[in-house]
Each structure stands twice: as structure tokens, then as C-alpha cells.
Design a protein around this motif. Sequence first.
Motif, PDB file in Angstrom:
ATOM      1  N   LEU A   3       0.823  -1.206   0.000  1.00 23.33           N
ATOM      2  CA  LEU A   3       0.000   0.000   0.000  1.00 23.33           C
ATOM      3  C   LEU A   3       0.859   1.259   0.000  1.00 23.33           C
ATOM      4  CD1 LEU A   3      -2.904  -0.844   2.485  1.00 23.33           C
ATOM      5  CD2 LEU A   3      -3.052  -0.553   0.018  1.00 23.33           C
ATOM      6  N   PHE A   4       1.934   1.248   0.783  1.00 22.58           N
ATOM      7  CA  PHE A   4       2.829   2.407   0.826  1.00 22.58           C
ATOM      8  C   PHE A   4       3.494   2.617  -0.521  1.00 22.58           C
ATOM      9  CE2 PHE A   4       6.908   4.490   1.673  1.00 22.58           C
ATOM     10  CZ  PHE A   4       6.459   5.637   2.306  1.00 22.58           C
ATOM     11  N   GLN A   5       3.904   1.547  -1.156  1.00 25.67           N
ATOM     12  CA  GLN A   5       4.538   1.659  -2.474  1.00 25.67           C
ATOM     13  C   GLN A   5       3.560   2.215  -3.504  1.00 25.67           C
ATOM     14  OE1 GLN A   5       5.891  -2.344  -3.006  1.00 25.67           O
ATOM     15  NE2 GLN A   5       7.858  -1.964  -2.006  1.00 25.67           N
ATOM     16  N   LEU A   6       2.319   1.773  -3.452  1.00 28.05           N
ATOM     17  CA  LEU A   6       1.314   2.303  -4.368  1.00 28.05           C
ATOM     18  C   LEU A   6       1.032   3.779  -4.085  1.00 28.05           C
ATOM     19  CD1 LEU A   6      -1.240  -0.655  -4.477  1.00 28.05           C
ATOM     20  CD2 LEU A   6       0.289   0.081  -6.311  1.00 28.05           C
ATOM     21  N   ALA A   7       0.978   4.126  -2.802  1.00 15.91           N
ATOM     22  CA  ALA A   7       0.666   5.501  -2.429  1.00 15.91           C
ATOM     23  C   ALA A   7       1.776   6.477  -2.784  1.00 15.91           C
ATOM     24  CB  ALA A   7       0.365   5.588  -0.932  1.00 15.91           C
ATOM     25  N   SER A  11       3.010  12.048  -7.264  1.00 17.99           N
ATOM     26  CA  SER A  11       2.508  13.086  -6.358  1.00 17.99           C
ATOM     27  C   SER A  11       0.989  13.030  -6.216  1.00 17.99           C
ATOM     28  CB  SER A  11       2.942  14.470  -6.823  1.00 17.99           C
ATOM     29  OG  SER A  11       2.357  14.784  -8.070  1.00 17.99           O
ATOM     30  N   TRP A  12       0.285  12.609  -7.275  1.00 11.32           N
ATOM     31  CA  TRP A  12      -1.160  12.532  -7.184  1.00 11.32           C
ATOM     32  C   TRP A  12      -1.589  11.476  -6.173  1.00 11.32           C
ATOM     33  CZ3 TRP A  12      -5.018   8.950  -7.738  1.00 11.32           C
ATOM     34  CH2 TRP A  12      -6.319   9.451  -7.772  1.00 11.32           C
ATOM     35  N   THR A  13      -0.972  10.293  -6.215  1.00 11.94           N
ATOM     36  CA  THR A  13      -1.354   9.238  -5.268  1.00 11.94           C
ATOM     37  C   THR A  13      -0.962   9.619  -3.851  1.00 11.94           C
ATOM     38  OG1 THR A  13       0.682   8.004  -5.727  1.00 11.94           O
ATOM     39  CG2 THR A  13      -1.302   7.359  -6.948  1.00 11.94           C
ATOM     40  N   GLN A  14       0.135  10.346  -3.698  1.00 13.49           N
ATOM     41  CA  GLN A  14       0.513  10.818  -2.363  1.00 13.49           C
ATOM     42  C   GLN A  14      -0.526  11.796  -1.825  1.00 13.49           C
ATOM     43  OE1 GLN A  14       4.452  12.435  -2.321  1.00 13.49           O
ATOM     44  NE2 GLN A  14       5.424  10.467  -2.713  1.00 13.49           N
ATOM     45  N   GLN A  15      -0.928  12.748  -2.648  1.00 16.24           N
ATOM     46  CA  GLN A  15      -1.926  13.733  -2.209  1.00 16.24           C
ATOM     47  C   GLN A  15      -3.264  13.069  -1.912  1.00 16.24           C
ATOM     48  OE1 GLN A  15      -1.883  16.592  -5.364  1.00 16.24           O
ATOM     49  NE2 GLN A  15      -0.029  17.593  -4.637  1.00 16.24           N
ATOM     50  N   PHE A  16      -3.642  12.085  -2.728  1.00 13.70           N
ATOM     51  CA  PHE A  16      -4.898  11.381  -2.515  1.00 13.70           C
ATOM     52  C   PHE A  16      -4.859  10.581  -1.211  1.00 13.70           C
ATOM     53  CE2 PHE A  16      -7.975   7.890  -3.587  1.00 13.70           C
ATOM     54  CZ  PHE A  16      -9.107   8.697  -3.615  1.00 13.70           C
ATOM     55  N   THR A  17      -3.735   9.946  -0.938  1.00 17.77           N
ATOM     56  CA  THR A  17      -3.572   9.192   0.309  1.00 17.77           C
ATOM     57  C   THR A  17      -3.646  10.123   1.510  1.00 17.77           C
ATOM     58  OG1 THR A  17      -2.232   7.534  -0.819  1.00 17.77           O
ATOM     59  CG2 THR A  17      -2.058   7.626   1.587  1.00 17.77           C
ATOM     60  N   VAL A  18      -3.002  11.274   1.422  1.00 14.35           N
ATOM     61  CA  VAL A  18      -3.070  12.255   2.513  1.00 14.35           C
ATOM     62  C   VAL A  18      -4.509  12.727   2.700  1.00 14.35           C
ATOM     63  CG1 VAL A  18      -2.345  14.560   3.245  1.00 14.35           C
ATOM     64  CG2 VAL A  18      -0.667  12.955   2.308  1.00 14.35           C
ATOM     65  N   PHE A  19      -5.210  12.974   1.611  1.00 17.50           N
ATOM     66  CA  PHE A  19      -6.613  13.374   1.716  1.00 17.50           C
ATOM     67  C   PHE A  19      -7.428  12.305   2.445  1.00 17.50           C
ATOM     68  CE2 PHE A  19     -10.907  12.817   0.065  1.00 17.50           C
ATOM     69  CZ  PHE A  19     -11.486  13.995   0.524  1.00 17.50           C
ATOM     70  N   ARG A 131      -4.196   5.297   6.262  1.00 19.48           N
ATOM     71  CA  ARG A 131      -3.128   5.546   7.232  1.00 19.48           C
ATOM     72  C   ARG A 131      -2.032   4.488   7.112  1.00 19.48           C
ATOM     73  NH1 ARG A 131      -3.695  10.129   9.860  1.00 19.48           N
ATOM     74  NH2 ARG A 131      -2.492   9.399  11.611  1.00 19.48           N
ATOM     75  N   VAL A 132      -2.417   3.267   6.739  1.00 16.03           N
ATOM     76  CA  VAL A 132      -1.419   2.236   6.444  1.00 16.03           C
ATOM     77  C   VAL A 132      -0.651   2.633   5.190  1.00 16.03           C
ATOM     78  CG1 VAL A 132      -1.078  -0.174   5.774  1.00 16.03           C
ATOM     79  CG2 VAL A 132      -2.732   0.394   7.571  1.00 16.03           C
ATOM     80  N   ALA A 133      -1.368   3.049   4.159  1.00 12.34           N
ATOM     81  CA  ALA A 133      -0.726   3.464   2.905  1.00 12.34           C
ATOM     82  C   ALA A 133       0.164   4.681   3.115  1.00 12.34           C
ATOM     83  CB  ALA A 133      -1.784   3.756   1.846  1.00 12.34           C
ATOM     84  N   GLY A 134      -0.177   5.509   4.084  1.00 14.91           N
ATOM     85  CA  GLY A 134       0.624   6.692   4.382  1.00 14.91           C
ATOM     86  C   GLY A 134       1.895   6.392   5.149  1.00 14.91           C
ATOM     87  N   GLY A 135       2.077   5.139   5.560  1.00  9.32           N
ATOM     88  CA  GLY A 135       3.306   4.738   6.226  1.00  9.32           C
ATOM     89  C   GLY A 135       3.337   4.944   7.724  1.00  9.32           C
TER      90      GLY A 135
END
Length: 156
Positions: A3-7, A11-19, A131-135
Motif C-alpha cells: 500500500l505504501f509503495q502504491l501511495a 505526487s497525485w497518489t501521495q496527495q490522494f492518500t493524505v486526503f 493511514r497504512v498506505a501513508g506509512g
Amino acid sequence: MLLFQLATTNSWTQQFTVFLGVQLPYAVCAAAALYEWFMRKHHEIPRSLVRIFLPGIVVWRLAWVLKAWLFVPRPIIVLGIAPIISVFDQNGAFPSAHATFFSAMAISIFFRGWRAGVLFYCAALVVAFARVAGGVHWPSDAVGGLVLGAVGAVLG
């Protein structure tokens, strides 16, 4: 940490994960309050809000007590990764307080209306695994929080 690797692929997947892991919880709380506002009679609203939010608040505090007692390090410490969701405590992984709160709130809503409860539980799952994807959590932290919240709401 798939999940972290996908997130963190762009930058788009990072921002979406943070959202999903940071901003969505506020929207879910607002949606829960609005749901109760429109589904209950005017004189029932204060009691109804207490019924859906109080179990979450109680188990959220319990989750923080468990975090301090169990002292499980977060993935960002163990794996040495840079989180995309910021946290203030480095050793408070288990259980996820977000998962605990939103699971308890969703189960409390489920007791008031099962369709809405299922929808809110889906939102709890999304927040927990974002939150898991966010590390900042292990998958076991999210599952533990979801279970703790559900049990707390059922017992509360």
C-alpha cells in the motif's frame, strides 16, 4: 508495504492518500452529524449525537492508553521510510486511534440505521487503510483499531 509503495508512486497518489487519511476523517464526522440532523426529530438530535460520537471518543482514549502501554514502533521507524502522513509520536502504532474512533462511530450509527452504518464503516475502512498506505501504521494496527472500536461500540 505494498500500500505504501502504491501511495508513493507519484505526487497525485501521495496527495490522494493524505486526503483519505487526514482530511476525509473530518468530512466523515461532519457527514455523521448531518445524517443525525436530518434523520432525527429536532428534540432527539443532541442525544443522538452523543450516542454516535461518545463511544468513539471513549475508545479513542483507550486506544491512546494502549499505544502508551504497548509502545509499538511505527513503520516509518522500523523500515526507515519517510511518511507521507505526518504524526507527532513515533512509537504509537498499535492500535490505530483513527480506525478505533471511526469504527466505533460507524457501529453506533449501524445500531441507529444499518444502511448508514455500513456506509460509515466503509469510510472507517478507507481511513484506516489510508493511514497504512501513508506509512504511519502497520495493517495489524488498522485491523486492531477497527476491532477495538467495534467492540467498544457494542459494549458501550
